[in-house]
Design a protein around this motif. Sequence first.
Motif, PDB file in Angstrom:
ATOM      1  N   LEU A   1      -0.273  -1.620   3.775  1.00 54.23           N
ATOM      2  CA  LEU A   1       0.413  -0.857   2.734  1.00 54.23           C
ATOM      3  C   LEU A   1       0.203  -1.485   1.363  1.00 54.23           C
ATOM      4  O   LEU A   1      -0.084  -0.814   0.383  1.00 54.23           O
ATOM      5  N   LYS A   2       0.312  -2.797   1.309  1.00 55.93           N
ATOM      6  CA  LYS A   2       0.275  -3.459   0.003  1.00 55.93           C
ATOM      7  C   LYS A   2      -1.111  -3.452  -0.635  1.00 55.93           C
ATOM      8  O   LYS A   2      -1.253  -3.709  -1.817  1.00 55.93           O
ATOM      9  N   MET A   3      -2.110  -3.145   0.164  1.00 54.73           N
ATOM     10  CA  MET A   3      -3.464  -3.098  -0.409  1.00 54.73           C
ATOM     11  C   MET A   3      -3.707  -1.786  -1.134  1.00 54.73           C
ATOM     12  O   MET A   3      -4.633  -1.653  -1.902  1.00 54.73           O
ATOM     13  N   GLY A   4      -2.868  -0.808  -0.852  1.00 50.74           N
ATOM     14  CA  GLY A   4      -3.087   0.505  -1.434  1.00 50.74           C
ATOM     15  C   GLY A   4      -2.377   0.684  -2.763  1.00 50.74           C
ATOM     16  O   GLY A   4      -1.820  -0.256  -3.317  1.00 50.74           O
TER      17      GLY A   4
ATOM     18  N   ASP B   1      -5.180 -10.755  -2.426  1.00 50.87           N
ATOM     19  CA  ASP B   1      -4.610  -9.406  -2.605  1.00 50.87           C
ATOM     20  C   ASP B   1      -4.871  -8.487  -1.415  1.00 50.87           C
ATOM     21  O   ASP B   1      -4.513  -7.319  -1.451  1.00 50.87           O
ATOM     22  N   THR B   2      -5.518  -8.966  -0.385  1.00 54.01           N
ATOM     23  CA  THR B   2      -5.828  -8.087   0.744  1.00 54.01           C
ATOM     24  C   THR B   2      -5.411  -8.693   2.091  1.00 54.01           C
ATOM     25  O   THR B   2      -5.997  -8.396   3.124  1.00 54.01           O
ATOM     26  N   SER B   3      -4.434  -9.549   2.084  1.00 58.15           N
ATOM     27  CA  SER B   3      -3.820 -10.055   3.320  1.00 58.15           C
ATOM     28  C   SER B   3      -4.792 -10.773   4.242  1.00 58.15           C
ATOM     29  O   SER B   3      -4.654 -10.698   5.454  1.00 58.15           O
ATOM     30  N   CYS B   4      -5.759 -11.477   3.680  1.00 59.01           N
ATOM     31  CA  CYS B   4      -6.705 -12.072   4.613  1.00 59.01           C
ATOM     32  C   CYS B   4      -7.161 -13.487   4.272  1.00 59.01           C
ATOM     33  O   CYS B   4      -8.101 -13.981   4.886  1.00 59.01           O
TER      34      CYS B   4
ATOM     35  N   LEU C   1       2.131 -14.190   6.385  1.00 61.17           N
ATOM     36  CA  LEU C   1       1.581 -14.076   5.032  1.00 61.17           C
ATOM     37  C   LEU C   1       2.714 -13.651   4.103  1.00 61.17           C
ATOM     38  O   LEU C   1       3.191 -12.520   4.181  1.00 61.17           O
ATOM     39  N   SER C   2       3.134 -14.547   3.226  1.00 60.10           N
ATOM     40  CA  SER C   2       4.266 -14.192   2.370  1.00 60.10           C
ATOM     41  C   SER C   2       3.867 -13.140   1.340  1.00 60.10           C
ATOM     42  O   SER C   2       4.712 -12.515   0.726  1.00 60.10           O
ATOM     43  N   CYS C   3       2.558 -12.917   1.178  1.00 61.01           N
ATOM     44  CA  CYS C   3       2.102 -11.872   0.249  1.00 61.01           C
ATOM     45  C   CYS C   3       2.183 -10.508   0.879  1.00 61.01           C
ATOM     46  O   CYS C   3       1.959  -9.508   0.229  1.00 61.01           O
ATOM     47  N   SER C   4       2.435 -10.440   2.170  1.00 59.62           N
ATOM     48  CA  SER C   4       2.353  -9.160   2.867  1.00 59.62           C
ATOM     49  C   SER C   4       3.663  -8.786   3.529  1.00 59.62           C
ATOM     50  O   SER C   4       3.676  -8.104   4.546  1.00 59.62           O
ATOM     51  N   ILE C   5       4.754  -9.260   2.968  1.00 56.47           N
ATOM     52  CA  ILE C   5       6.055  -8.848   3.462  1.00 56.47           C
ATOM     53  C   ILE C   5       6.946  -8.624   2.248  1.00 56.47           C
ATOM     54  O   ILE C   5       6.922  -9.409   1.294  1.00 56.47           O
TER      55      ILE C   5
ATOM     56  N   ARG D   1      -8.099 -10.871  -7.548  1.00 54.04           N
ATOM     57  CA  ARG D   1      -9.320 -11.103  -6.768  1.00 54.04           C
ATOM     58  C   ARG D   1     -10.376 -10.040  -7.066  1.00 54.04           C
ATOM     59  O   ARG D   1     -11.564 -10.336  -7.138  1.00 54.04           O
ATOM     60  N   LYS D   2      -9.927  -8.818  -7.290  1.00 52.80           N
ATOM     61  CA  LYS D   2     -10.886  -7.760  -7.561  1.00 52.80           C
ATOM     62  C   LYS D   2     -11.617  -8.026  -8.889  1.00 52.80           C
ATOM     63  O   LYS D   2     -12.833  -7.867  -8.978  1.00 52.80           O
ATOM     64  N   GLU D   3     -10.863  -8.434  -9.909  1.00 56.73           N
ATOM     65  CA  GLU D   3     -11.514  -8.766 -11.182  1.00 56.73           C
ATOM     66  C   GLU D   3     -12.448  -9.954 -11.010  1.00 56.73           C
ATOM     67  O   GLU D   3     -13.513 -10.016 -11.611  1.00 56.73           O
TER      68      GLU D   3
END
Lengths: 267, 149, 758
Positions: free
Chosen positions: A35-38, B39-42, B56-60, C283-285
């Motif tokens: 979800l957060k990637m969108g 930014d992409t949970s990986c 992943l604290s960025c993904s909750i 990251r995209k930038e």
Amino acid sequence: MFTIIDLVQPNNLDEAYQILSDKRNNTILGGCAFLKMGKKRINTGVDLTNLKLSYIQERDNFIEIGAMTSLRELETHPLLKEYYNGVLPQSVRDIIGVQFRNGVTVGASVYSKYGFSDLITALLCLDTEVELFKAGRMPLADFLTMPKAKDILVRLWIKKTLRQAIYLSFRSSASDYSVLNVAVSKLDNHWTIAVGARPSKAAIAVSASAMLSQEVLTLEEIEEIAQKASEELSFGTNQRGTATYRKALCKALVKRGIMEVLPCKSN
Amino acid sequence: MQIELTINEKAVKWEVAFDELLADTLRSHGFLSIKTACDTSCCGLCTVWIDGKSRLSCSILSLQAHGKKITTIEGLPKEAEEFAQILSAEGAEQCGFCSPGFIMSVLAMKNELVNPSEEEIIHYLTGNLCRCTGYMGQLRAIKTFLGVA
Amino acid sequence: MKSVGHSIRKIDGMAIATGKPVYTEDLAMDNALVVKILRSPHAYAKIRSIDLSKAESLEGVECILTYKDVPNVRFTLAGQSYPEPSPYDRLILDQIVRYVGDEVAIIAAVDEKTAQLAMKRIKVEYEVMEPVLDFEQAIGHSSIVHPEEDLSCNFEIGLNKEKNIASSYHEEVGDVEEELKRCAVVVEDVYYPQAQAHTMMETYRAFSYLDHTGRLIVVSSTQVPFHIRRQLARALQIPASKIRVIKPRIGGGFGGKQTGAGDVFAALVTLKTGKPALIIYDRKETFTCTTSRHAMRLRVKLGADQDGIIRAIDMQVLSDTGAYGEHAPTVLGCVGHYTLPLYNKTRAVRFDGHAVYTNKMPAGAFRGYGATQGTFALESIVNKLAERLKLDPTEIRLKNISKVGETFLTGQGVMLGSTSLDQCIVRGKELIGWDEKFPRREVGPNKVRAVGMAITMQGSGIANIGTASAEIRLNDDGNFTLLTGATDMGTGCDTILSQMAAEILEIPMEIIIVNAGDTDTSPYDPGSYASSTTYVAGTAVVKAAEELKSKILAQSAAFLGVSREDVELNGLAVRTLSGDQEISFAKLAELTILGTGKLQLVGYATHGSEVSPPPYVAGFAEVEVDRETGKVDLIDYVAVIDCGTVINPNLARIQAEGGIAQGIGMALYEQVRYDELGKMATNTFMQYKIPTRKDVGKVRIEFEVSYEPTGPFGAKSIGEVVANTPPPAISHAIYNAVGVRENHLPITPEKVFLGMQK
């Protein structure tokens, strides 16, 4: 960047469904990793944390898996290691990393019907049913072909059998999405071959599966059946591979899948 | 909205936005060990424990952490230091930016796996990316830390 | 030696490993404005109009800047010693946008959400133009990427903007055509090393503020603080004396941070608003709007006699520099500089190259800096030659490589001061099990294993250009401060340089304070690039330490009333040779600094080298290839390295392992790709795959020590050379396994599979 205007944690499914249906851009939240990637603009996010849907339970005839169960639980649960030759743990183990799988839920993974899904391919070669709050219980294969409607995936029911299965994915690098994935299962003489990441969503190679129902298989026959599987399914091209390459991979992986399942005892 | 949670054994009440992610909340409350890089949970840099499990604290969403027990590397000074000593003796922290999340994964692994093989170690930590070290030095440090061959 | 040669823990190791707040973002003030960049959606376009009204009226928006608000002076973001070889071809913001992601407007707001919202409300009208996307079509393309009249260079770099040529380079010794005719064997091929992303874990970031005297302070995650200061001065048209650049801890660079990124935008916001400003590239930038390795096409022709002695090398290179020419001429030149001298039995060599502008993200500095691309081509063709001559690939190298005291055709008479490359090859061969494994073995149905190899060289610093200064003080309490402009980016130079100082001064490292990477307080240093820190800055530190040591001995002797020859260092003191008198450093400090002394003891040195001695690597790969799928598993990678004296073995080993892993990524997994409109398709870690710990197999490093007479304690460099061997060695192994010669990197399973079908 995604946005959420409001968030609720309902205490029962009725309430959850009610809120979900209220507005077009109300959404069920899974683990939020995808979800957060969108860039989704969500009005009300519905978090199912309070519904106690994180469990793997052995029933008389089924294994029941709650929608909020994490992929990591699927990977490590003793019951799922024991059943189906451990195909479900096998299917999810290469998805990113442990901390990712600890957050990603079974419900979101199946409900989203992602083409690249590893889990759906493995579930498809088992006798899996999906239970939706509104639409009720149905075979996974039916769910996959059903048009998308707003609903809540509550749990999975997998028939408890001695079905033996194997999952093979082909990845260009270890934690990448599959270029192609294959699950092959056998119960007595009933075989199922499922192929995913074609790159469209997983499907069963029906004719090839049917051809497998013979007592003894020679290498030539297996290769012929693998060839059949690669011919009856369609493949597409994306960043990860061309249709031609996927077709070739399908043949190679189905062959390996069959050969690996063959020696497994299902009775 | 207000959430209540336990951060490193301390109960706190925090005001958070609905779409705020835990990694950002933690940083804004001074837990600056939390790094994010993908930014992409990986990438695994933002790894913390939620109820003892690495996440992943960025993904909750921060709201989803309500009522939970969060552990960051700041909350494990003794264990983290013990491993960091071994890691840096090996030179394998290099730029150090991925180290806190990596160390949280290593400590979670130590709690979860008994006598892991090399293959199990590598599998458990695949979600932690590192661009500096090539991973070999990290593996040497883990083996020393766990006392496995 | 007590400090040098030991695997000493990095002095900042514990702090960074345990997450202490020491990186750029950690240090930024909470009230800093958030700076965001509106970027071009088009590969090539002219801005017709920009409407800011709906954005500027938003509460919390502090300023929005467009091309109308910036100085009209072109500059380069390349962090290079002045005068920079890179062309001055960019403005902070330009009316013409030259790639998808090029900057259109700078937005500063009180928080991220407001900045994002403001960005959405800016309306831009573009006149879209035909982009140059294929670098092989750039020369003579109907579109000209840089039509502007005010583009300039500091000196001749062969720029021809009408033809989209950013730089040209030609070098020729002897008559290549004639020599090739005389050769018994001539092999040739064309190689395409790809654009590769640095993907340091800490993305580009900087924050800026005005200090108590109104000076602009920029805290930046950079490899080149002094160059950033000069670059900002030119771009912003303010005196360099009004700027201070501070480098805190850095989360990786790999050359990426040798090119400026967001610094100038944050700085401009601070100058316009007077307020602190923070810019963090997401990251995209970082993937799409910074730099990558230069993608290249290399045509190589090699001639040899019947015994395998290489007599002629011809290299024609086309390099894709993208929308701007950062590092275009130098990377191009280094392709030849770091490959042609590998084999010095040549009678003629020729290098001819162009770097061309295209409408894609600029290329820039990336670990290896042209040597990586050149090595892939040269080593691949040497492997081809060996096969043609039925010679073992290791033998053909041993016959041709340069030896100590020898010169090479393009080397202007410089003699090779050190090499153990021959031992590296011999040892690597043993470690990988070459004699048993070359070329291939069947290991199962449809599985075959094979080995391949390559060698490489790099430089150590830039001869006659790179100079570093260092200062060491004896402090009032008897401790020492080492001041250096060298830029530790995780690689450990703060530690290594203090190891060297400690060795000379015969003191423990613990009593040395390292102060580095601050343009206000550090002596000048170009920064961390060109494999220069250990070799160049290291020598400056050694010289400064020796000067201080000499002063300490002389002053102590004076205090003790004996002659300079009668004293020696003894722990934290100076004593007479007879041992009957002693003066501690603390006492010496007290007597020289406090009260009546009036002479603080300081050692100072500036060092630049007239040579750039090459470190070497012999790399060996063992792969397993699946004949049914084309999948390549790297089983084993052995790199044996000659970096002269190893100053800190563990840190050197990690550098090597990390460089090899990046090379593995380049060989097998990584590629910056664009769609047909010039938009980058690989803008996340989901689409651009760097190796995970499952992908790198087993990497084994050994050192074959040599002694470089011009280096500190005999040391040469290590940072870059380690990245170069994996592409050719792995490619060679794959060829040996299944006969597929794949010259386009990366070598993906699909390419191997299709190759096998042919």
